[in-house]
Design a protein around this motif. Structure first.
Motif, PDB file in Angstrom:
ATOM      1  N   LEU A  18     -13.784  -1.435   0.150  1.00  0.00           N
ATOM      2  CA  LEU A  18     -12.591  -1.458  -0.697  1.00  0.00           C
ATOM      3  C   LEU A  18     -12.318  -2.837  -1.288  1.00  0.00           C
ATOM      4  O   LEU A  18     -11.700  -2.961  -2.340  1.00  0.00           O
ATOM      5  CB  LEU A  18     -11.364  -1.009   0.113  1.00  0.00           C
ATOM      6  N   GLY A  19     -12.762  -3.879  -0.603  1.00  0.00           N
ATOM      7  CA  GLY A  19     -12.505  -5.237  -1.073  1.00  0.00           C
ATOM      8  C   GLY A  19     -13.219  -6.253  -0.209  1.00  0.00           C
ATOM      9  O   GLY A  19     -13.729  -5.931   0.869  1.00  0.00           O
ATOM     10  N   GLN A  20     -13.247  -7.481  -0.691  1.00  0.00           N
ATOM     11  CA  GLN A  20     -13.934  -8.546   0.032  1.00  0.00           C
ATOM     12  C   GLN A  20     -13.161  -9.839  -0.112  1.00  0.00           C
ATOM     13  O   GLN A  20     -12.675 -10.170  -1.195  1.00  0.00           O
ATOM     14  CB  GLN A  20     -15.353  -8.723  -0.513  1.00  0.00           C
ATOM     15  N   GLY A  21     -13.014 -10.577   1.003  1.00  0.00           N
ATOM     16  CA  GLY A  21     -12.325 -11.863   0.991  1.00  0.00           C
ATOM     17  C   GLY A  21     -13.202 -12.960   1.556  1.00  0.00           C
ATOM     18  O   GLY A  21     -14.391 -12.767   1.805  1.00  0.00           O
ATOM     19  N   THR A  22     -12.586 -14.113   1.792  1.00  0.00           N
ATOM     20  CA  THR A  22     -13.328 -15.273   2.297  1.00  0.00           C
ATOM     21  C   THR A  22     -13.883 -15.045   3.692  1.00  0.00           C
ATOM     22  O   THR A  22     -14.988 -15.494   4.014  1.00  0.00           O
ATOM     23  CB  THR A  22     -12.402 -16.512   2.311  1.00  0.00           C
ATOM     24  N   PHE A  23     -13.124 -14.337   4.533  1.00  0.00           N
ATOM     25  CA  PHE A  23     -13.494 -14.234   5.942  1.00  0.00           C
ATOM     26  C   PHE A  23     -13.953 -12.839   6.358  1.00  0.00           C
ATOM     27  O   PHE A  23     -14.196 -12.610   7.538  1.00  0.00           O
ATOM     28  CB  PHE A  23     -12.319 -14.671   6.815  1.00  0.00           C
ATOM     29  N   ALA A  92      -3.846   2.879   1.971  1.00  0.00           N
ATOM     30  CA  ALA A  92      -2.916   3.119   0.859  1.00  0.00           C
ATOM     31  C   ALA A  92      -3.717   3.620  -0.346  1.00  0.00           C
ATOM     32  O   ALA A  92      -4.433   2.845  -0.988  1.00  0.00           O
ATOM     33  CB  ALA A  92      -2.160   1.848   0.516  1.00  0.00           C
ATOM     34  N   LYS A  93      -3.597   4.905  -0.640  1.00  0.00           N
ATOM     35  CA  LYS A  93      -4.428   5.532  -1.671  1.00  0.00           C
ATOM     36  C   LYS A  93      -4.116   5.034  -3.075  1.00  0.00           C
ATOM     37  O   LYS A  93      -4.961   5.088  -3.966  1.00  0.00           O
ATOM     38  CB  LYS A  93      -4.261   7.051  -1.626  1.00  0.00           C
ATOM     39  N   GLY A  94      -2.895   4.538  -3.282  1.00  0.00           N
ATOM     40  CA  GLY A  94      -2.485   4.153  -4.635  1.00  0.00           C
ATOM     41  C   GLY A  94      -2.979   2.791  -5.083  1.00  0.00           C
ATOM     42  O   GLY A  94      -2.759   2.408  -6.240  1.00  0.00           O
ATOM     43  N   GLY A  95      -3.604   2.028  -4.207  1.00  0.00           N
ATOM     44  CA  GLY A  95      -4.109   0.711  -4.579  1.00  0.00           C
ATOM     45  C   GLY A  95      -3.001  -0.323  -4.706  1.00  0.00           C
ATOM     46  O   GLY A  95      -1.875  -0.127  -4.231  1.00  0.00           O
ATOM     47  N   GLU A  96      -3.294  -1.439  -5.365  1.00  0.00           N
ATOM     48  CA  GLU A  96      -2.339  -2.541  -5.500  1.00  0.00           C
ATOM     49  C   GLU A  96      -1.295  -2.259  -6.582  1.00  0.00           C
ATOM     50  O   GLU A  96      -1.615  -1.694  -7.633  1.00  0.00           O
ATOM     51  CB  GLU A  96      -3.070  -3.839  -5.854  1.00  0.00           C
ATOM     52  N   LEU A  97      -0.082  -2.705  -6.316  1.00  0.00           N
ATOM     53  CA  LEU A  97       0.965  -2.651  -7.341  1.00  0.00           C
ATOM     54  C   LEU A  97       0.545  -3.496  -8.545  1.00  0.00           C
ATOM     55  O   LEU A  97       0.886  -3.185  -9.688  1.00  0.00           O
ATOM     56  CB  LEU A  97       2.282  -3.166  -6.760  1.00  0.00           C
ATOM     57  N   LEU A 135       4.801 -13.071  -0.841  1.00  0.00           N
ATOM     58  CA  LEU A 135       5.106 -11.816  -1.531  1.00  0.00           C
ATOM     59  C   LEU A 135       4.663 -11.900  -2.991  1.00  0.00           C
ATOM     60  O   LEU A 135       5.033 -12.819  -3.712  1.00  0.00           O
ATOM     61  CB  LEU A 135       6.606 -11.520  -1.463  1.00  0.00           C
ATOM     62  N   LYS A 136       3.879 -10.935  -3.419  1.00  0.00           N
ATOM     63  CA  LYS A 136       3.381 -10.848  -4.796  1.00  0.00           C
ATOM     64  C   LYS A 136       2.792  -9.452  -4.994  1.00  0.00           C
ATOM     65  O   LYS A 136       2.462  -8.769  -4.010  1.00  0.00           O
ATOM     66  CB  LYS A 136       2.327 -11.923  -5.063  1.00  0.00           C
ATOM     67  N   PRO A 137       2.645  -8.988  -6.243  1.00  0.00           N
ATOM     68  CA  PRO A 137       2.147  -7.622  -6.473  1.00  0.00           C
ATOM     69  C   PRO A 137       0.767  -7.358  -5.873  1.00  0.00           C
ATOM     70  O   PRO A 137       0.459  -6.218  -5.517  1.00  0.00           O
ATOM     71  CB  PRO A 137       2.106  -7.529  -8.003  1.00  0.00           C
ATOM     72  N   GLU A 138      -0.065  -8.394  -5.725  1.00  0.00           N
ATOM     73  CA  GLU A 138      -1.384  -8.205  -5.124  1.00  0.00           C
ATOM     74  C   GLU A 138      -1.295  -7.863  -3.638  1.00  0.00           C
ATOM     75  O   GLU A 138      -2.234  -7.275  -3.079  1.00  0.00           O
ATOM     76  CB  GLU A 138      -2.245  -9.468  -5.292  1.00  0.00           C
ATOM     77  N   ILE A 140       1.175  -6.018  -2.371  1.00  0.00           N
ATOM     78  CA  ILE A 140       1.988  -4.811  -2.253  1.00  0.00           C
ATOM     79  C   ILE A 140       1.140  -3.623  -2.701  1.00  0.00           C
ATOM     80  O   ILE A 140       0.672  -3.583  -3.841  1.00  0.00           O
ATOM     81  CB  ILE A 140       3.271  -4.907  -3.099  1.00  0.00           C
ATOM     82  N   LEU A 141       0.921  -2.691  -1.796  1.00  0.00           N
ATOM     83  CA  LEU A 141       0.110  -1.515  -2.096  1.00  0.00           C
ATOM     84  C   LEU A 141       1.002  -0.302  -2.329  1.00  0.00           C
ATOM     85  O   LEU A 141       2.214  -0.357  -2.094  1.00  0.00           O
ATOM     86  CB  LEU A 141      -0.855  -1.254  -0.940  1.00  0.00           C
ATOM     87  N   LEU A 142       0.397   0.780  -2.785  1.00  0.00           N
ATOM     88  CA  LEU A 142       1.127   2.022  -3.032  1.00  0.00           C
ATOM     89  C   LEU A 142       0.460   3.161  -2.272  1.00  0.00           C
ATOM     90  O   LEU A 142      -0.775   3.241  -2.234  1.00  0.00           O
ATOM     91  CB  LEU A 142       1.148   2.350  -4.528  1.00  0.00           C
ATOM     92  N   ASP A 143       1.266   4.036  -1.677  1.00  0.00           N
ATOM     93  CA  ASP A 143       0.684   5.186  -0.991  1.00  0.00           C
ATOM     94  C   ASP A 143       0.541   6.351  -1.963  1.00  0.00           C
ATOM     95  O   ASP A 143       0.811   6.224  -3.165  1.00  0.00           O
ATOM     96  CB  ASP A 143       1.497   5.561   0.254  1.00  0.00           C
ATOM     97  N   GLU A 144       0.151   7.505  -1.459  1.00  0.00           N
ATOM     98  CA  GLU A 144      -0.097   8.650  -2.331  1.00  0.00           C
ATOM     99  C   GLU A 144       1.183   9.182  -2.958  1.00  0.00           C
ATOM    100  O   GLU A 144       1.129   9.899  -3.973  1.00  0.00           O
ATOM    101  CB  GLU A 144      -0.793   9.766  -1.546  1.00  0.00           C
ATOM    102  N   ASP A 145       2.344   8.842  -2.393  1.00  0.00           N
ATOM    103  CA  ASP A 145       3.628   9.275  -2.947  1.00  0.00           C
ATOM    104  C   ASP A 145       4.275   8.205  -3.826  1.00  0.00           C
ATOM    105  O   ASP A 145       5.457   8.299  -4.148  1.00  0.00           O
ATOM    106  CB  ASP A 145       4.589   9.655  -1.810  1.00  0.00           C
ATOM    107  N   GLU A 146       3.495   7.179  -4.171  1.00  0.00           N
ATOM    108  CA  GLU A 146       3.974   6.095  -5.031  1.00  0.00           C
ATOM    109  C   GLU A 146       5.096   5.293  -4.375  1.00  0.00           C
ATOM    110  O   GLU A 146       6.012   4.806  -5.057  1.00  0.00           O
ATOM    111  CB  GLU A 146       4.452   6.633  -6.390  1.00  0.00           C
ATOM    112  N   ASN A 147       5.037   5.156  -3.047  1.00  0.00           N
ATOM    113  CA  ASN A 147       5.967   4.283  -2.337  1.00  0.00           C
ATOM    114  C   ASN A 147       5.245   2.994  -1.951  1.00  0.00           C
ATOM    115  O   ASN A 147       4.029   2.984  -1.748  1.00  0.00           O
ATOM    116  CB  ASN A 147       6.492   4.971  -1.068  1.00  0.00           C
ATOM    117  N   LEU A 148       6.024   1.914  -1.844  1.00  0.00           N
ATOM    118  CA  LEU A 148       5.435   0.612  -1.528  1.00  0.00           C
ATOM    119  C   LEU A 148       4.902   0.548  -0.106  1.00  0.00           C
ATOM    120  O   LEU A 148       5.418   1.196   0.800  1.00  0.00           O
ATOM    121  CB  LEU A 148       6.481  -0.503  -1.694  1.00  0.00           C
ATOM    122  N   LYS A 149       3.875  -0.287   0.070  1.00  0.00           N
ATOM    123  CA  LYS A 149       3.345  -0.614   1.384  1.00  0.00           C
ATOM    124  C   LYS A 149       3.018  -2.112   1.365  1.00  0.00           C
ATOM    125  O   LYS A 149       1.992  -2.522   0.826  1.00  0.00           O
ATOM    126  CB  LYS A 149       2.076   0.191   1.689  1.00  0.00           C
TER     127      LYS A 149
END
Length: 465
Positions: A18-23, A92-97, A135-138, A140-149
């Motif tokens: 799903l993604g890759q970071g430094t560590f 979180a199925k909705g991905g990033e805000l 805190l930033k949109p990156e 903050i994720l979204l679930d399948e019901d379009e709620n924040l995570k």
């Protein structure tokens, strides 16, 4: 990991990255037991050891256990091998805000929905002494019901991280979302700086771009320090007024979460029953407050035999806290806590999800003493209480604990952490304890060397989902 079948520790089948970071990397995975989809963050232990962020990883685990809320990514469990650490977290199925905002500004009603969920969740974190600080949109994720995570608590701080002046001093966060006082390096209130970041996010949701931007970092900081931004014409007057109060460069006069919730724009179309303002919880207390349930991972992470430091092969740090089990209704526990506060001349404040805060009436050697007492539901018959110092002098805390808390609870506590024997009680409760003792004998070989409370927590873990 079984590389042929991509099965991790006989529990999870790994899928796409799903993604890759430094560590490390994040994978989609499926639980072999339940079939549930999860995300697994795989962290390279050698890398974090080399750059010295072991404590940051420990803190992230602790904070994600502490901050259980419908709008926060849930941490299911942590596993480790000699080379890797695995965070099993909610998918979180909705991905990033951020991906939604990158397409342009949101409709005002949708922006308001997200902002309300953000503010309610940040308010919950602050009530637990947790400050996110990134805190930033990156994040903050979204679930399948379009709620924040809300996710990524790696830069978060706890209340006990504050220095004697009551402020945080570590400069961190993403430049475009960082509050002016954080940039100034003079110390800042984590809660107040989080509010600023929420304001920047609100601006981005309503406009589709950042309020402060420049290719020159010093110029960017100058704009942030003076709150030099302009609202686009399509933002409503009520939203502009709220933004002006949140993006106040003076932290002393910046608006509070309580006042944000009272604002006209925030309350437009608001239905209290539609907002999930509390953490996942069950079991009504005497005063109608709800107590947090402990799942299997919570119990393991509370248990001293499964200390997080073991993930890193380091010595356990001494913590100013105590845990104990009670075979009593929540109402009895609450009454006892109130009696203790009155006896010790402490102020007691009831928070949500079973959290009670004791505060000293007089300033001590390291400021006003603050102690958290949190009640958890293990089974309908069992409660666990965790008491810990959050602010103040350790010797003052120890005196309150030894002279007030411990003797005040002595007649209702069944087992204290570290004690060799529980207190047997008559009737149904004694039968239940004898049943548990029998179960303990069957597990004695694998649990040898652990104290009583830890063994009981592990046995209770088997009864929980």
């Amino acid at each position: 990991m079984d590389t042929k079948s991509n099965v991790l520790m006989h529990k999870y089948e790994l899928g796409r990255m799903l993604g890759q970071g430094t560590f490390g990397k994040v994978y989609y995975a499926r639980s072999l037991q339940s079939g549930q989809g999860v995300a697994i963050k795989v962290i390279d232990k050698d890398k974090i050891m080399k750059v010295g962020i072991v404590n940051q990883i420990k803190r992230e685990i602790s904070i994600m256990r502490l901050a259980r809320h419908p709008y926060i990514i849930n941490l299911y469990e942590v596993m480790a091998t000699k080379t890797k650490i695995y965070f099993v977290i909610e998918y979180a199925k909705g991905g990033e805000l951020f991906n939604k905002v990158a397409k342009g500004k949101l409709q005002e009603d949708l922006a308001r929905k997200y902002f309300r969920q953000l503010i309610n969740t940040v308010d919950f974190c602050h009530s637990r002494g947790v400050y996110h600080r990134d805190l930033k949109p990156e994040n903050i994720l979204l679930d399948e019901d379009e709620n924040l995570k809300i996710s990524d608590f790696g830069l978060s701080a706890l209340a006990e991280s504050r220095r004697q002046d009551g402020l945080l001093h570590t400069t961190c966060g993403t430049p475009a979302y960082v509050a002016p006082e954080v940039i100034s390096r003079k110390g800042y209130d984590g809660a107040v700086s989080d509010i600023w970041s929420c304001g920047v996010i609100l601006f981005v949701l309503l406009s589709g771009y950042l309020p402060f931007h420049s290719s020159n970092l010093m110029e960017l900081y100058r704009k942030i320090g003076k709150a030099d931004y302009k609202c686009p014409k399509w933002i409503s007057p009520e939203a502009k007024r709220l933004l002006m109060r949140i993006l106040d460069p003076n932290p002393m006069t910046r608006t509070t979460i309580a006042k944000i919730k009272e604002s006209t724009w925030f309350r437009t179309g608001w239905r209290p029953e539609s907002e999930a303002n509390e953490a996942e919880s069950s079991d009504e207390g005497r005063d109608g407050s709800r107590l947090a349930n402990l799942n299997a991972f919570d119990i393991i992470s509370l248990s001293p035999g499964f200390d997080l430091s073991r993930l890193f092969d380091e010595e356990t740090c001494v913590t100013k806290e105590a845990r104990f089990l009670l075979l009593r209704p929540a109402s009895v526990i609450v009454s006892k806590l109130e009696e203790i506060a009155k006896c010790m001349k402490l102020r007691i404040t009831k928070k949500d999800a079973g959290l009670f805060k004791f505060e000293g009436a007089k300033e001590g050697r390291k400021g006003y003493l603050s102690i958290d007492a949190e009640i958890y539901v293990l089974t309908p018959a069992f409660h666990l209480v965790q008491v810990k110092k959050t602010v103040g002098d350790s010797l003052e805390y120890q005196k309150v604990f030894d002279e007030g808390i411990r003797p005040g609870l002595e007649d209702v506590v069944w087992a204290w952490e570290g004690e060799s024997q529980p207190r047997l009680e008559p009737g149904r409760q004694q039968d239940e304890l004898l049943s548990m003792s029998s179960s303990q004998e069957r597990h004695s070989e694998q649990q040898r060397g652990q104290d009583l409370l830890e063994r009981q927590l592990l046995l209770l873990q088997e009864q929980l989902p």
